[in-house]
Motif scaffolding. Structure first.
Motif, PDB file in Angstrom:
ATOM      1  N   GLN A 137       3.950  -6.999   9.793  1.00  0.00           N
ATOM      2  CA  GLN A 137       3.570  -5.684   9.269  1.00  0.00           C
ATOM      3  C   GLN A 137       4.656  -5.044   8.432  1.00  0.00           C
ATOM      4  OE1 GLN A 137       4.536  -2.332  12.126  1.00  0.00           O
ATOM      5  NE2 GLN A 137       3.347  -3.646  13.493  1.00  0.00           N
ATOM      6  N   GLY A 138       4.247  -4.129   7.571  1.00  0.00           N
ATOM      7  CA  GLY A 138       5.184  -3.364   6.773  1.00  0.00           C
ATOM      8  C   GLY A 138       4.530  -2.065   6.357  1.00  0.00           C
ATOM      9  N   MET A 139       5.118  -1.443   5.333  1.00  0.00           N
ATOM     10  CA  MET A 139       4.574  -0.178   4.853  1.00  0.00           C
ATOM     11  C   MET A 139       4.590  -0.208   3.323  1.00  0.00           C
ATOM     12  SD  MET A 139       6.133   3.588   5.664  1.00  0.00           S
ATOM     13  CE  MET A 139       7.449   3.620   4.456  1.00  0.00           C
ATOM     14  N   ASN A 140       3.565   0.340   2.695  1.00  0.00           N
ATOM     15  CA  ASN A 140       3.558   0.338   1.226  1.00  0.00           C
ATOM     16  C   ASN A 140       4.077   1.661   0.658  1.00  0.00           C
ATOM     17  OD1 ASN A 140       1.434   2.142   1.377  1.00  0.00           O
ATOM     18  ND2 ASN A 140      -0.152   0.619   0.881  1.00  0.00           N
ATOM     19  N   ASN A 141       4.033   1.784  -0.667  1.00  0.00           N
ATOM     20  CA  ASN A 141       4.551   2.975  -1.329  1.00  0.00           C
ATOM     21  C   ASN A 141       3.814   4.249  -0.951  1.00  0.00           C
ATOM     22  OD1 ASN A 141       6.724   2.093  -2.705  1.00  0.00           O
ATOM     23  ND2 ASN A 141       5.541   1.446  -4.528  1.00  0.00           N
ATOM     24  N   ASP A 142       2.560   4.120  -0.514  1.00  0.00           N
ATOM     25  CA  ASP A 142       1.785   5.290  -0.085  1.00  0.00           C
ATOM     26  C   ASP A 142       2.011   5.591   1.398  1.00  0.00           C
ATOM     27  OD1 ASP A 142       0.636   5.392  -2.602  1.00  0.00           O
ATOM     28  OD2 ASP A 142      -0.994   4.027  -2.012  1.00  0.00           O
ATOM     29  N   GLN A 143       3.029   4.932   1.982  1.00  0.00           N
ATOM     30  CA  GLN A 143       3.344   5.095   3.394  1.00  0.00           C
ATOM     31  C   GLN A 143       2.193   4.707   4.298  1.00  0.00           C
ATOM     32  OE1 GLN A 143       5.483   8.694   4.265  1.00  0.00           O
ATOM     33  NE2 GLN A 143       7.034   8.060   2.822  1.00  0.00           N
ATOM     34  N   ARG A 144       1.405   3.733   3.857  1.00  0.00           N
ATOM     35  CA  ARG A 144       0.356   3.183   4.719  1.00  0.00           C
ATOM     36  C   ARG A 144       0.858   1.870   5.328  1.00  0.00           C
ATOM     37  NH1 ARG A 144      -4.924   5.274   4.299  1.00  0.00           N
ATOM     38  NH2 ARG A 144      -5.013   4.175   6.297  1.00  0.00           N
ATOM     39  N   ILE A 145       0.384   1.585   6.543  1.00  0.00           N
ATOM     40  CA  ILE A 145       0.748   0.327   7.197  1.00  0.00           C
ATOM     41  C   ILE A 145       0.049  -0.830   6.494  1.00  0.00           C
ATOM     42  CG2 ILE A 145       0.475  -1.011   9.331  1.00  0.00           C
ATOM     43  CD1 ILE A 145       0.991   1.612  10.845  1.00  0.00           C
ATOM     44  N   THR A 146       0.795  -1.922   6.300  1.00  0.00           N
ATOM     45  CA  THR A 146       0.215  -3.100   5.650  1.00  0.00           C
ATOM     46  C   THR A 146       0.449  -4.328   6.532  1.00  0.00           C
ATOM     47  OG1 THR A 146       2.324  -3.438   4.522  1.00  0.00           O
ATOM     48  CG2 THR A 146       0.598  -2.279   3.292  1.00  0.00           C
ATOM     49  N   THR A 147      -0.302  -5.398   6.280  1.00  0.00           N
ATOM     50  CA  THR A 147       0.017  -6.684   6.908  1.00  0.00           C
ATOM     51  C   THR A 147       0.140  -7.733   5.814  1.00  0.00           C
ATOM     52  OG1 THR A 147      -2.290  -7.270   7.325  1.00  0.00           O
ATOM     53  CG2 THR A 147      -1.114  -6.141   9.098  1.00  0.00           C
ATOM     54  N   ILE A 148       0.777  -8.842   6.167  1.00  0.00           N
ATOM     55  CA  ILE A 148       1.169  -9.790   5.116  1.00  0.00           C
ATOM     56  C   ILE A 148       0.473 -11.144   5.224  1.00  0.00           C
ATOM     57  CG2 ILE A 148       3.386  -8.648   4.752  1.00  0.00           C
ATOM     58  CD1 ILE A 148       4.701 -10.816   6.442  1.00  0.00           C
ATOM     59  N   GLY A 149      -0.714 -11.170   5.842  1.00  0.00           N
ATOM     60  CA  GLY A 149      -1.484 -12.423   5.917  1.00  0.00           C
ATOM     61  C   GLY A 149      -1.301 -13.106   7.257  1.00  0.00           C
ATOM     62  N   ARG A 150      -2.341 -13.832   7.684  1.00  0.00           N
ATOM     63  CA  ARG A 150      -2.309 -14.493   8.995  1.00  0.00           C
ATOM     64  C   ARG A 150      -1.094 -15.410   9.103  1.00  0.00           C
ATOM     65  NH1 ARG A 150      -6.488 -14.350  12.436  1.00  0.00           N
ATOM     66  NH2 ARG A 150      -4.752 -14.590  13.856  1.00  0.00           N
ATOM     67  N   GLY A 151      -0.479 -15.383  10.271  1.00  0.00           N
ATOM     68  CA  GLY A 151       0.710 -16.195  10.483  1.00  0.00           C
ATOM     69  C   GLY A 151       1.939 -15.598   9.812  1.00  0.00           C
ATOM     70  N   GLY A 152       1.821 -14.343   9.364  1.00  0.00           N
ATOM     71  CA  GLY A 152       2.849 -13.721   8.521  1.00  0.00           C
ATOM     72  C   GLY A 152       4.170 -13.410   9.197  1.00  0.00           C
ATOM     73  N   SER A 153       4.243 -13.469  10.516  1.00  0.00           N
ATOM     74  CA  SER A 153       5.540 -13.123  11.107  1.00  0.00           C
ATOM     75  C   SER A 153       6.616 -14.164  10.780  1.00  0.00           C
ATOM     76  CB  SER A 153       5.451 -12.840  12.600  1.00  0.00           C
ATOM     77  OG  SER A 153       4.595 -13.732  13.213  1.00  0.00           O
TER      78      SER A 153
END
Ligand code: ASP
Ligand code: MG
Length: 404
Positions: A137-153
């Motif tokens: 997980q992360g956060m985008n420029n709009d301060q929304r939570i994002t994920t980076i694709g399955r297996g992304g950790s």
């Protein structure tokens, strides 16, 4: 600062007992005076359950809410790990992506990490703390939570290793490392000691499930050594590193097979310029990835057969696109789900002639028919009948002396 990044996958934190084990592994690094950054995935099965829930709410569940929902599994795992470390007498706390922050760009469900703010984590490490950071997980420029694709950790761990200039990035998982071929399919598969990024990238893309392909690409670009090893068995694992670090006499490093490819054949297509383009263009606009392609030379100069492979999950969509496309004329359309792509991978191929021949001959000796072929500098793939998968893996494993 001597920093290591330790990443734990879903099975490694799958139960409370396993989380206790993970905490002791982390504690041992800390005792050796490493500054330890931990990245965890969600407990096994949790992400899938969350995705299921989103589907029960709506077939087209909002993508931004999807990210909030599915990233929550990591929060649970991290807090349990940190809690156990504290119980064991260490200074530790969980960090969610947005608290650091780990910044991402790109669409929801499929963002990429592009920046990590180091300040808070560095001061915490200096105080002797062990940060337990949510993967995926992360956060985008709009301060929304994002994920980076399955297996992304896996990619989260690699990017943390990059930004913090870690000495090592260790991927703890449920297998002992990367194998010459799938040990579940062939029990003589051997653990590979060292493998190059390029080979690992091919192996992961071609069916080896140990690591997510994007993360290996990130590691290659940033020259980060990765060690893949078991959380449960104390043995050295597999080192993924740059080619120049590897002295290897083997021509082939690994063999993979796929289970989710399908073959599409258009029989009797008009043989004139632009035909292939008119077939493949609508597929690409619909994000259908065409993999292997063969076009026969036409016997009568008017018609030809065109065969290609796609992922089985795209089969229905592909059928529809081809049938509804009035610009494509053909006599028959054939589909086959019972195929598997077998690939041999190795940087040694670049300098060794005759590898293709040896592969084909070995398969022929076992009466395995080759349907489609594709090659790159460091891999040769063939499409075979699915029922021949295991036989092919075994004969190729022997031919290229991977048993030794
Ligand atoms: N929990 C996430 C997933 O299942 C991320 C990961 O496991 O790496 O995709
Ligand atoms: Mg994983």
């Amino acid at each position: 600062m001597k920093i290591v990044v330790l990443k734990f996958g879903g099975t490694s934190v799958g139960t409370i007992e396993k989380i206790k084990k993970v905490a002791s592994i982390i504690g041992n690094y800390r005792k050796k005076n490493y500054k330890v950054i931990v990245v965890s995935s969600a407990m096994r099965g949790v992400t899938n359950d969350l995705i299921k829930k989103s589907r029960q709410i709506s077939k087209n569940f909002s993508e931004s809410e999807y990210d909030v929902l599915v990233s929550s599994g990591e929060q649970v795992a991290c807090s349990l790990i940190a809690g156990r470390l504290k119980y064991n007498g260490f200074k530790s706390r969980s960090w969610l992506g947005w608290q650091i922050p780990i910044l991402t760009q790109g669409p929801h469900k499929n963002s990429r990490i592009n920046q990590i703010n180091k300040n808070k984590i560095i001061s915490y490490l200096k105080e002797g703390g062990i940060p337990i950071i949510t993967g995926f997980q992360g956060m985008n420029n709009d301060q929304r939570i994002t994920t980076i694709g399955r297996g992304g950790s896996d990619a989260s761990a690699i990017m943390l290793a990059k930004f913090f200039k870690a000495q090592r990035c260790v991927i703890y998982t449920d297998v002992e490392g990367v194998y010459t071929t799938d040990p579940n399919k062939f029990n003589k598969a051997k653990k590979i000691k060292v493998i190059s990024y390029e080979e690992m990238l091919e192996m992961a893309s071609l069916g080896a499930k140990v690591m997510q392909p994007v993360s290996i690409q990130d590691a290659r670009l940033n020259r980060i050594d990765i060690e893949v090893k078991s959380s449960f068995i104390k043995k050295s694992g597999t080192l993924i590193t740059k080619k120049s670090n590897i002295i290897n006499s083997k021509i082939v490093t690994g063999i993979t097979s796929t289970y989710n490819d399908s073959k599409v054949t258009l029989v009797g297509v008009k043989d004139k310029p632009g035909v292939a383009a008119s077939i493949f263009k609508p597929l690409s606009t619909n994000s259908i990835n065409v993999d292997m392609v063969v076009q026969n030379i036409s016997a009568n100069g008017k018609e030809t057969d065109l065969t290609f492979t796609i992922k089985t999950e795209d089969l229905n969509k592909t059928k529809k696109i081809i049938i509804e496309n009035k610009r494509i004329k053909f006599r028959k359309l054939l589909f086959d789900k019972r195929v598997s792509k077998i690939s041999i991978i190795g940087v040694g191929m670049i300098t060794t002639p005759g590898v293709t021949f040896r592969m084909f001959q070995a398969l022929a000796n076992k009466k395995i028919n080759i349907q489609v072929i594709s090659t790159s500098e460091i891999k040769i793939s063939v499409l075979v009948d699915k029922k021949d998968t295991k036989k092919a893996l075994i004969v190729l494993h022997k031919e290229f002396k991977l048993n030794k």
